[in-house]
Design a protein around this motif. Structure first.
Motif, PDB file in Angstrom:
ATOM      1  N   ASP A   1      41.537  37.539  43.413  1.00  0.00           N
ATOM      2  CA  ASP A   1      40.233  38.144  43.717  1.00  0.00           C
ATOM      3  C   ASP A   1      40.402  39.509  44.389  1.00  0.00           C
ATOM      4  O   ASP A   1      39.941  39.743  45.519  1.00  0.00           O
ATOM      5  CB  ASP A   1      39.390  37.232  44.617  1.00  0.00           C
ATOM      6  CG  ASP A   1      38.886  36.006  43.879  1.00  0.00           C
ATOM      7  OD1 ASP A   1      38.683  36.095  42.650  1.00  0.00           O
ATOM      8  OD2 ASP A   1      38.718  34.958  44.518  1.00  0.00           O
ATOM      9  N   PRO A   2      41.046  40.454  43.714  1.00  0.00           N
ATOM     10  CA  PRO A   2      41.351  41.737  44.348  1.00  0.00           C
ATOM     11  C   PRO A   2      40.107  42.560  44.658  1.00  0.00           C
ATOM     12  O   PRO A   2      39.084  42.448  43.979  1.00  0.00           O
ATOM     13  CB  PRO A   2      42.219  42.443  43.292  1.00  0.00           C
ATOM     14  CG  PRO A   2      41.804  41.826  41.992  1.00  0.00           C
ATOM     15  CD  PRO A   2      41.508  40.401  42.311  1.00  0.00           C
TER      16      PRO A   2
ATOM     17  N   ARG B   1      41.930  28.950  41.054  1.00  0.00           N
ATOM     18  CA  ARG B   1      41.559  30.250  40.501  1.00  0.00           C
ATOM     19  C   ARG B   1      42.187  30.449  39.117  1.00  0.00           C
ATOM     20  O   ARG B   1      41.563  31.004  38.211  1.00  0.00           O
ATOM     21  CB  ARG B   1      42.000  31.341  41.462  1.00  0.00           C
ATOM     22  CG  ARG B   1      41.707  32.761  40.999  1.00  0.00           C
ATOM     23  CD  ARG B   1      40.228  33.027  40.890  1.00  0.00           C
ATOM     24  NE  ARG B   1      40.000  34.438  40.562  1.00  0.00           N
ATOM     25  CZ  ARG B   1      38.894  34.902  40.012  1.00  0.00           C
ATOM     26  NH1 ARG B   1      37.898  34.073  39.741  1.00  0.00           N
ATOM     27  NH2 ARG B   1      38.760  36.184  39.759  1.00  0.00           N
ATOM     28  N   THR B   2      43.424  30.010  38.941  1.00  0.00           N
ATOM     29  CA  THR B   2      44.097  30.134  37.644  1.00  0.00           C
ATOM     30  C   THR B   2      43.343  29.365  36.572  1.00  0.00           C
ATOM     31  O   THR B   2      43.105  29.866  35.462  1.00  0.00           O
ATOM     32  CB  THR B   2      45.546  29.629  37.741  1.00  0.00           C
ATOM     33  OG1 THR B   2      46.277  30.477  38.630  1.00  0.00           O
ATOM     34  CG2 THR B   2      46.226  29.633  36.373  1.00  0.00           C
ATOM     35  N   THR B   3      42.950  28.140  36.892  1.00  0.00           N
ATOM     36  CA  THR B   3      42.207  27.325  35.932  1.00  0.00           C
ATOM     37  C   THR B   3      40.913  28.005  35.522  1.00  0.00           C
ATOM     38  O   THR B   3      40.568  28.075  34.332  1.00  0.00           O
ATOM     39  CB  THR B   3      41.904  25.937  36.534  1.00  0.00           C
ATOM     40  OG1 THR B   3      43.139  25.278  36.817  1.00  0.00           O
ATOM     41  CG2 THR B   3      41.086  25.095  35.570  1.00  0.00           C
ATOM     42  N   THR B   4      40.188  28.535  36.507  1.00  0.00           N
ATOM     43  CA  THR B   4      38.916  29.213  36.229  1.00  0.00           C
ATOM     44  C   THR B   4      39.111  30.430  35.338  1.00  0.00           C
ATOM     45  O   THR B   4      38.396  30.634  34.354  1.00  0.00           O
ATOM     46  CB  THR B   4      38.241  29.635  37.546  1.00  0.00           C
ATOM     47  OG1 THR B   4      37.985  28.475  38.340  1.00  0.00           O
ATOM     48  CG2 THR B   4      36.929  30.364  37.273  1.00  0.00           C
ATOM     49  N   LEU B   5      40.102  31.251  35.666  1.00  0.00           N
ATOM     50  CA  LEU B   5      40.340  32.471  34.902  1.00  0.00           C
ATOM     51  C   LEU B   5      40.771  32.183  33.470  1.00  0.00           C
ATOM     52  O   LEU B   5      40.297  32.818  32.524  1.00  0.00           O
ATOM     53  CB  LEU B   5      41.411  33.323  35.587  1.00  0.00           C
ATOM     54  CG  LEU B   5      40.950  34.267  36.692  1.00  0.00           C
ATOM     55  CD1 LEU B   5      42.146  34.907  37.363  1.00  0.00           C
ATOM     56  CD2 LEU B   5      40.022  35.337  36.130  1.00  0.00           C
TER      57      LEU B   5
ATOM     58  N   ALA C   1      33.938  44.506  43.961  1.00  0.00           N
ATOM     59  CA  ALA C   1      35.241  45.129  43.748  1.00  0.00           C
ATOM     60  C   ALA C   1      35.091  46.497  43.094  1.00  0.00           C
ATOM     61  O   ALA C   1      34.120  46.759  42.377  1.00  0.00           O
ATOM     62  CB  ALA C   1      36.125  44.230  42.894  1.00  0.00           C
ATOM     63  N   ALA C   2      36.049  47.353  43.338  1.00  0.00           N
ATOM     64  CA  ALA C   2      36.136  48.634  42.636  1.00  0.00           C
ATOM     65  C   ALA C   2      37.097  48.453  41.471  1.00  0.00           C
ATOM     66  O   ALA C   2      38.147  47.829  41.618  1.00  0.00           O
ATOM     67  CB  ALA C   2      36.650  49.719  43.577  1.00  0.00           C
ATOM     68  N   VAL C   3      36.741  48.993  40.314  1.00  0.00           N
ATOM     69  CA  VAL C   3      37.559  48.822  39.112  1.00  0.00           C
ATOM     70  C   VAL C   3      37.857  50.198  38.517  1.00  0.00           C
ATOM     71  O   VAL C   3      36.946  50.963  38.215  1.00  0.00           O
ATOM     72  CB  VAL C   3      36.851  47.945  38.058  1.00  0.00           C
ATOM     73  CG1 VAL C   3      37.735  47.772  36.827  1.00  0.00           C
ATOM     74  CG2 VAL C   3      36.480  46.580  38.643  1.00  0.00           C
ATOM     75  N   LEU C   4      39.154  50.486  38.367  1.00  0.00           N
ATOM     76  CA  LEU C   4      39.605  51.717  37.722  1.00  0.00           C
ATOM     77  C   LEU C   4      40.466  51.327  36.535  1.00  0.00           C
ATOM     78  O   LEU C   4      41.448  50.590  36.692  1.00  0.00           O
ATOM     79  CB  LEU C   4      40.426  52.562  38.700  1.00  0.00           C
ATOM     80  CG  LEU C   4      41.082  53.829  38.125  1.00  0.00           C
ATOM     81  CD1 LEU C   4      40.032  54.880  37.794  1.00  0.00           C
ATOM     82  CD2 LEU C   4      42.112  54.395  39.106  1.00  0.00           C
ATOM     83  N   PHE C   5      40.104  51.796  35.353  1.00  0.00           N
ATOM     84  CA  PHE C   5      40.942  51.479  34.197  1.00  0.00           C
ATOM     85  C   PHE C   5      41.031  52.661  33.246  1.00  0.00           C
ATOM     86  O   PHE C   5      40.104  53.447  33.106  1.00  0.00           O
ATOM     87  CB  PHE C   5      40.437  50.227  33.462  1.00  0.00           C
ATOM     88  CG  PHE C   5      39.200  50.436  32.636  1.00  0.00           C
ATOM     89  CD1 PHE C   5      39.283  50.838  31.314  1.00  0.00           C
ATOM     90  CD2 PHE C   5      37.949  50.219  33.190  1.00  0.00           C
ATOM     91  CE1 PHE C   5      38.147  51.019  30.558  1.00  0.00           C
ATOM     92  CE2 PHE C   5      36.806  50.399  32.443  1.00  0.00           C
ATOM     93  CZ  PHE C   5      36.908  50.802  31.115  1.00  0.00           C
ATOM     94  N   SER C   6      42.190  52.771  32.610  1.00  0.00           N
ATOM     95  CA  SER C   6      42.390  53.805  31.609  1.00  0.00           C
ATOM     96  C   SER C   6      42.233  53.189  30.226  1.00  0.00           C
ATOM     97  O   SER C   6      42.476  52.000  30.024  1.00  0.00           O
ATOM     98  CB  SER C   6      43.784  54.423  31.737  1.00  0.00           C
ATOM     99  OG  SER C   6      44.782  53.501  31.332  1.00  0.00           O
TER     100      SER C   6
ATOM    101  N   ARG D   1      45.774  43.571  48.503  1.00  0.00           N
ATOM    102  CA  ARG D   1      44.449  43.143  48.042  1.00  0.00           C
ATOM    103  C   ARG D   1      44.054  43.842  46.737  1.00  0.00           C
ATOM    104  O   ARG D   1      42.915  43.742  46.317  1.00  0.00           O
ATOM    105  CB  ARG D   1      43.409  43.429  49.135  1.00  0.00           C
ATOM    106  CG  ARG D   1      43.718  42.754  50.464  1.00  0.00           C
ATOM    107  CD  ARG D   1      42.511  42.760  51.393  1.00  0.00           C
ATOM    108  NE  ARG D   1      42.086  44.111  51.747  1.00  0.00           N
ATOM    109  CZ  ARG D   1      42.621  44.835  52.731  1.00  0.00           C
ATOM    110  NH1 ARG D   1      43.633  44.346  53.430  1.00  0.00           N
ATOM    111  NH2 ARG D   1      42.156  46.034  53.005  1.00  0.00           N
ATOM    112  N   PHE D   2      45.027  44.540  46.132  1.00  0.00           N
ATOM    113  CA  PHE D   2      44.776  45.200  44.859  1.00  0.00           C
ATOM    114  C   PHE D   2      45.303  44.346  43.706  1.00  0.00           C
ATOM    115  O   PHE D   2      46.228  43.553  43.888  1.00  0.00           O
ATOM    116  CB  PHE D   2      45.474  46.566  44.799  1.00  0.00           C
ATOM    117  CG  PHE D   2      44.959  47.588  45.776  1.00  0.00           C
ATOM    118  CD1 PHE D   2      43.843  47.332  46.572  1.00  0.00           C
ATOM    119  CD2 PHE D   2      45.586  48.819  45.907  1.00  0.00           C
ATOM    120  CE1 PHE D   2      43.367  48.280  47.470  1.00  0.00           C
ATOM    121  CE2 PHE D   2      45.119  49.767  46.798  1.00  0.00           C
ATOM    122  CZ  PHE D   2      44.019  49.499  47.577  1.00  0.00           C
ATOM    123  N   GLY D   3      44.724  44.534  42.551  1.00  0.00           N
ATOM    124  CA  GLY D   3      45.234  43.922  41.331  1.00  0.00           C
ATOM    125  C   GLY D   3      45.651  45.012  40.372  1.00  0.00           C
ATOM    126  O   GLY D   3      44.936  46.003  40.202  1.00  0.00           O
TER     127      GLY D   3
END
Length: 297
Positions: free
Chosen positions: A150-151, A112-116, A183-188, A75-77
């Motif tokens: 939808d992670p 979902r691909t079309t929407t994104l 969702a939780a978002v972690l980014f560097s 369930r993660f991206g």
């Protein structure tokens, strides 16, 4: 906010070199957490441990209060810094395929691909192979791949690298929308100004050690010096004679000054008002770049 992901005392070495030393921090649901540090600080290694690409030598990673499992990671991206899309496959087919790998039905993956791709302004490129895209568009496609299912947790390693300002805004809008959904978002990112503008929470790592972690507001308060900015009518040079005041900047009516530990900022304000109108007065808040320099030295 609810803690979604929690790392406790995570350690990892490569040979004799210890790259993570008791790394501990939390990532909250519904919030964007920026993970910043210099090259080699340990960001990518930490992210790979979260995703199960690497194993921790000691310590723990918990998801919603329980040990992290393979089912959780479904369930993660994840968006790695080294881009991992198939160059000969079309963008649309690839995003759908990755959605299916995460257990989506064919119809849901296509929808979902079309929407994104529309949100990321890649819809016209859906039929092109990845290798024919510009680097910026490849980046957008990689972000779509991380988001398609939808992670519940997004882990993004340098997601804004190579994007022009317009593309950055498009990506930011999508990430904020995902966070608002819970969702939780972690980014560097190396772009500290961008992280400061975007993030709710910050984690700063240096030499494999967490040097600071918390909300953007809390970190600013923690690292704020007793420094103030004032703008008056006329010359602010009189501040030199104020008890406990050390001028650090003076430009006519504008001044920046430090206060001694027991000095009263309101006493300085009253003194200024006694001399005439005060156009601006308040504490100087440090930028993320200033906090970063302070905690890693």
């Amino acid at each position: 906010m609810t803690t979604a992901l929690n790392l406790e005392a995570v350690n990892r070495s490569f040979g004799e070199r210890q790259v993570l030393k008791d790394v501990s921090f939390a990532v909250e649901s519904g919030r964007l957490t920026g993970f910043v540090g210099a090259n080699g600080a340990g960001k990518t290694t930490t992210m790979r441990i979260i995703l199960g690409v690497l194993a921790a030598e000691s310590g723990s990673v918990h998801w919603r209060g329980a040990p992290l499992t393979r089912a959780d990671r479904q369930r993660f991206g994840y968006m790695p810094e080294e881009r991992g899309l198939y160059p000969k496959m079309t963008v649309g087919e690839q995003i759908v395929y990755l959605g299916r790998l995460h257990g989506m039905s064919a119809a849901d993956a296509k929808r979902r691909t079309t929407t994104l791709l529309e949100r990321l302004e890649l819809a016209e490129r859906a039929g092109e192979t990845v290798e024919k895209l510009s680097l910026g568009n490849q980046q957008r496609a990689q972000i779509a791949a991380a988001l398609v299912h939808d992670p519940e947790l997004l882990v993004l390693d340098e997601p804004f690298s190579g994007l022009d300002p317009i593309a950055v805004e498009k990506v930011l809008a999508v990430l904020r929308e995902r966070a608002r959904s819970g969702a939780a978002v972690l980014f560097s990112s190396h772009q500290l100004e961008l992280v400061e503008r975007l993030c709710d929470n910050l984690v700063i790592i240096a030499d494999g050690t967490i040097r600071a972690a918390g909300s953007r507001t809390a970190l600013r308060e923690q690292y704020t010096l007793p420094r103030y900015r004032i703008e008056v009518d006329g010359d602010a040079g009189w501040l030199r004679d104020e008890p406990g005041v050390t001028l650090t900047e003076l430009d006519g009516a504008h001044a920046v000054f430090d206060l001694a530990p027991r000095a009263d900022d309101q006493a300085v304000l009253r003194s200024a008002l006694a001399r005439g109108p005060v156009r601006a007065f308040g504490p100087v808040r440090p930028s993320l770049a200033e906090i970063f320099r302070e905690v890693i030295r």
